[in-house]
Design a protein around this motif. Structure first.
Motif, PDB file in Angstrom:
ATOM      1  N   ILE A  64      55.973  68.467 -40.537  1.00  0.00           N
ATOM      2  CA  ILE A  64      55.925  67.004 -40.425  1.00  0.00           C
ATOM      3  C   ILE A  64      56.714  66.347 -41.552  1.00  0.00           C
ATOM      4  O   ILE A  64      56.987  65.147 -41.507  1.00  0.00           O
ATOM      5  CB  ILE A  64      54.472  66.480 -40.431  1.00  0.00           C
ATOM      6  CG1 ILE A  64      53.751  66.846 -41.730  1.00  0.00           C
ATOM      7  CG2 ILE A  64      53.709  66.999 -39.225  1.00  0.00           C
ATOM      8  CD1 ILE A  64      52.390  66.173 -41.882  1.00  0.00           C
ATOM      9  N   VAL A  65      57.084  67.138 -42.576  1.00  0.00           N
ATOM     10  CA  VAL A  65      57.896  66.652 -43.692  1.00  0.00           C
ATOM     11  C   VAL A  65      58.962  67.698 -43.999  1.00  0.00           C
ATOM     12  O   VAL A  65      58.658  68.892 -44.044  1.00  0.00           O
ATOM     13  CB  VAL A  65      57.045  66.403 -44.955  1.00  0.00           C
ATOM     14  CG1 VAL A  65      57.937  66.125 -46.163  1.00  0.00           C
ATOM     15  CG2 VAL A  65      56.085  65.247 -44.751  1.00  0.00           C
ATOM     16  N   LYS A  66      60.198  67.258 -44.191  1.00  0.00           N
ATOM     17  CA  LYS A  66      61.291  68.169 -44.551  1.00  0.00           C
ATOM     18  C   LYS A  66      62.135  67.497 -45.624  1.00  0.00           C
ATOM     19  O   LYS A  66      62.457  66.305 -45.519  1.00  0.00           O
ATOM     20  CB  LYS A  66      62.171  68.484 -43.339  1.00  0.00           C
ATOM     21  CG  LYS A  66      61.452  69.183 -42.193  1.00  0.00           C
ATOM     22  CD  LYS A  66      62.384  69.451 -41.029  1.00  0.00           C
ATOM     23  CE  LYS A  66      61.662  70.138 -39.882  1.00  0.00           C
ATOM     24  NZ  LYS A  66      62.577  70.404 -38.740  1.00  0.00           N
ATOM     25  N   VAL A  73      62.254  63.536 -45.297  1.00  0.00           N
ATOM     26  CA  VAL A  73      62.031  62.731 -44.100  1.00  0.00           C
ATOM     27  C   VAL A  73      60.656  63.080 -43.541  1.00  0.00           C
ATOM     28  O   VAL A  73      60.172  64.198 -43.713  1.00  0.00           O
ATOM     29  CB  VAL A  73      63.098  62.968 -43.014  1.00  0.00           C
ATOM     30  CG1 VAL A  73      64.468  62.567 -43.506  1.00  0.00           C
ATOM     31  CG2 VAL A  73      63.093  64.429 -42.561  1.00  0.00           C
ATOM     32  N   VAL A  74      60.035  62.104 -42.903  1.00  0.00           N
ATOM     33  CA  VAL A  74      58.795  62.339 -42.162  1.00  0.00           C
ATOM     34  C   VAL A  74      59.162  62.429 -40.686  1.00  0.00           C
ATOM     35  O   VAL A  74      59.791  61.512 -40.144  1.00  0.00           O
ATOM     36  CB  VAL A  74      57.781  61.201 -42.387  1.00  0.00           C
ATOM     37  CG1 VAL A  74      56.545  61.415 -41.528  1.00  0.00           C
ATOM     38  CG2 VAL A  74      57.401  61.113 -43.860  1.00  0.00           C
ATOM     39  N   VAL A  75      58.827  63.536 -40.059  1.00  0.00           N
ATOM     40  CA  VAL A  75      59.137  63.746 -38.641  1.00  0.00           C
ATOM     41  C   VAL A  75      58.038  63.056 -37.827  1.00  0.00           C
ATOM     42  O   VAL A  75      56.959  63.607 -37.617  1.00  0.00           O
ATOM     43  CB  VAL A  75      59.226  65.243 -38.309  1.00  0.00           C
ATOM     44  CG1 VAL A  75      59.727  65.447 -36.877  1.00  0.00           C
ATOM     45  CG2 VAL A  75      60.147  65.967 -39.297  1.00  0.00           C
ATOM     46  N   VAL A  76      58.323  61.837 -37.388  1.00  0.00           N
ATOM     47  CA  VAL A  76      57.285  60.969 -36.828  1.00  0.00           C
ATOM     48  C   VAL A  76      56.641  61.585 -35.584  1.00  0.00           C
ATOM     49  O   VAL A  76      55.419  61.526 -35.423  1.00  0.00           O
ATOM     50  CB  VAL A  76      57.873  59.574 -36.505  1.00  0.00           C
ATOM     51  CG1 VAL A  76      56.821  58.704 -35.816  1.00  0.00           C
ATOM     52  CG2 VAL A  76      58.346  58.900 -37.791  1.00  0.00           C
ATOM     53  N   THR A  92      50.832  70.728 -41.201  1.00  0.00           N
ATOM     54  CA  THR A  92      49.408  70.437 -41.045  1.00  0.00           C
ATOM     55  C   THR A  92      48.946  71.051 -39.734  1.00  0.00           C
ATOM     56  O   THR A  92      49.741  71.637 -38.984  1.00  0.00           O
ATOM     57  CB  THR A  92      49.143  68.918 -41.064  1.00  0.00           C
ATOM     58  OG1 THR A  92      47.730  68.693 -41.072  1.00  0.00           O
ATOM     59  CG2 THR A  92      49.742  68.225 -39.853  1.00  0.00           C
ATOM     60  N   PHE A  93      47.663  70.919 -39.449  1.00  0.00           N
ATOM     61  CA  PHE A  93      47.118  71.477 -38.217  1.00  0.00           C
ATOM     62  C   PHE A  93      47.544  70.640 -37.016  1.00  0.00           C
ATOM     63  O   PHE A  93      47.759  69.446 -37.115  1.00  0.00           O
ATOM     64  CB  PHE A  93      45.589  71.524 -38.293  1.00  0.00           C
ATOM     65  CG  PHE A  93      45.071  72.373 -39.421  1.00  0.00           C
ATOM     66  CD1 PHE A  93      45.124  73.758 -39.347  1.00  0.00           C
ATOM     67  CD2 PHE A  93      44.538  71.792 -40.551  1.00  0.00           C
ATOM     68  CE1 PHE A  93      44.650  74.537 -40.383  1.00  0.00           C
ATOM     69  CE2 PHE A  93      44.062  72.565 -41.594  1.00  0.00           C
ATOM     70  CZ  PHE A  93      44.129  73.944 -41.512  1.00  0.00           C
TER      71      PHE A  93
END
Length: 225
Positions: A97-99, A120-123, A90-91
């Motif tokens: 942010i997601v892998k 996973v969500v990279v917080v 995302t911007f």
């Protein structure tokens, strides 16, 4: 970077060298898949490309195809993937942010043979993106920060224990001499903290609203007795 030099040292056909040298350039719209099909006659590779085309067709049904790019040069250091791997961007942040991806055999190591896909969500990256895009996520919970000096640590921890028993969300920070209350208000707003409980001295705790900066006695000293 360095692909051509690496390939020149390998005992493989010129056709394969050309394929590997071209892979990093196969990035972009669905046209990248068409270019990939021209590079090989390998049935396994063609089947994998066909699967990507099928998934793209499904994404078109959802109307999200303009957000989808293909990268046939993408690799992962995790060797358990057995199919597609993906990343979401995302911007406001330079990394995903997601892998995630497909790993059909990994669940077997935990006692259940089952095809799987996950992510996973990279917080840290997600929070950075939200901040830079100025997106506010509404929350009904009240988050509190207890700000104390080193000599007030025992009282601060005691207060935090009482508040947490009552299902309050509490964070503790020992105040640095180089920072004042305004610095911590800035931090609190960025961290979506609603209130700072500030140990002004050993007998007085102030409640400071992080948005209005209005301070008033917190009336919590009884919890410390």
């Amino acid at each position: 970077f360095g692909v051509e030099e690496l390939l020149s040292e390998q005992n493989i056909s010129e056709e394969l060298k050309n394929v590997f040298a071209t892979l990093p350039q196969l990035f972009g719209t669905v046209d990248a898949l068409e270019r990939a099909k021209l590079l090989t006659s390998n049935q396994g590779a063609l089947k994998a490309i066909a699967r990507l085309e099928e998934l793209y067709g499904i994404l078109k049904y959802y109307g999200v195809e303009k957000y989808v790019s293909f990268d046939l040069g993408m690799i992962s250091k995790y060797m358990y993937y057995t199919g597609i791997i993906f990343r979401g961007y995302t911007f406001g942040t330079g990394d995903a942010i997601v892998k995630g991806g497909r790993y059909d055999h990994m669940m077997g190591h935990f006692g259940k043979d089952a095809p799987s896909i996950g992510f996973v969500v990279v917080v840290d990256q997600l929070l950075t993106a939200l901040s830079r895009q100025k997106i506010d996520v509404p929350s009904e919970q009240v988050n509190r920060l207890i700000l104390y000096k080193k000599e007030q640590r025992k009282e601060a921890i005691t207060l935090a224990k009482h508040l947490r028993i009552e299902n309050n969300y509490v964070e503790l920070i020992c105040q640095k001499e180089s920072l004042d209350l305004e610095d911590y208000l800035t931090f609190a707003r960025r961290s979506r903290i609603n209130e700072i409980l500030y140990f002004e001295d050993k007998d007085r705790i102030l409640s400071v609203n992080t948005e209005t900066k209005v301070a008033k006695p917190a009336g919590l000293m009884a919890l410390l007795s």
